[in-house]
Design a protein around this motif. Structure first.
Motif: not given
Length: 140
Positions: A18-20, A35-39, A86-88
């Motif tokens: 999900s992107f927040v 732009t922040a991702v929650e994997l 990609d980083i997550a």
């Protein structure tokens, strides 16, 4: 599919993203682009991870492990959504690889004679120091 090693790979259904909106620098981009991702990785239900790896992963994850048995990794390092994604994913791979390494069993050994003597001598010296801290008699 996310490949961890030769014998372990995570299926797409086990991951959800999900992107927040991210905090920090970025100007108006921060206010309008998520732009922040929650994997989220459903680790407890994962058929690809063996039991001992799941146990070690839970210990390594700490607060990132939810009560439902999911591992949540957040990333808002960059202004790019794709780069954060990609980083997550790389963080997840690193964490699972670290959990795959079984800790070495410690072999119990006896203390050496020299170490026993050094320990007792240190205790004696420490005791003498404490005795010297005693009350001084004015009659002496």
């Amino acid at each position: 599919m996310l490949r961890i090693s030769d014998d372990i790979s995570i299926q797409d259904w086990e991951l959800s993203e999900s992107f927040v909106r991210a905090s920090g620098p970025g100007g108006q981009n921060v206010n309008k682009v998520a732009t922040a991702v929650e994997l989220r990785f459903e680790a407890a239900r994962s058929p690809s991870l063996p039991g001992p790896v799941k146990t070690r992963l839970k210990r390594l994850a700490g607060r990132r492990w939810t009560l439902e048995g999911a591992l949540i990794i957040q990333c808002d390092e960059t202004r790019s959504q794709a780069r954060n994604r990609d980083i997550a994913r790389q963080r997840l791979i690193d964490l699972v690889q670290k959990a795959m390494v079984a800790p070495k069993r410690r072999i119990a050994t006896k203390p050496t004679l020299g170490s026993k003597k050094r320990r007792l001598k240190a205790k004696k010296v420490r005791g003498e120091v404490k005795v010297m801290r005693g009350r001084v008699d004015p009659t002496d």
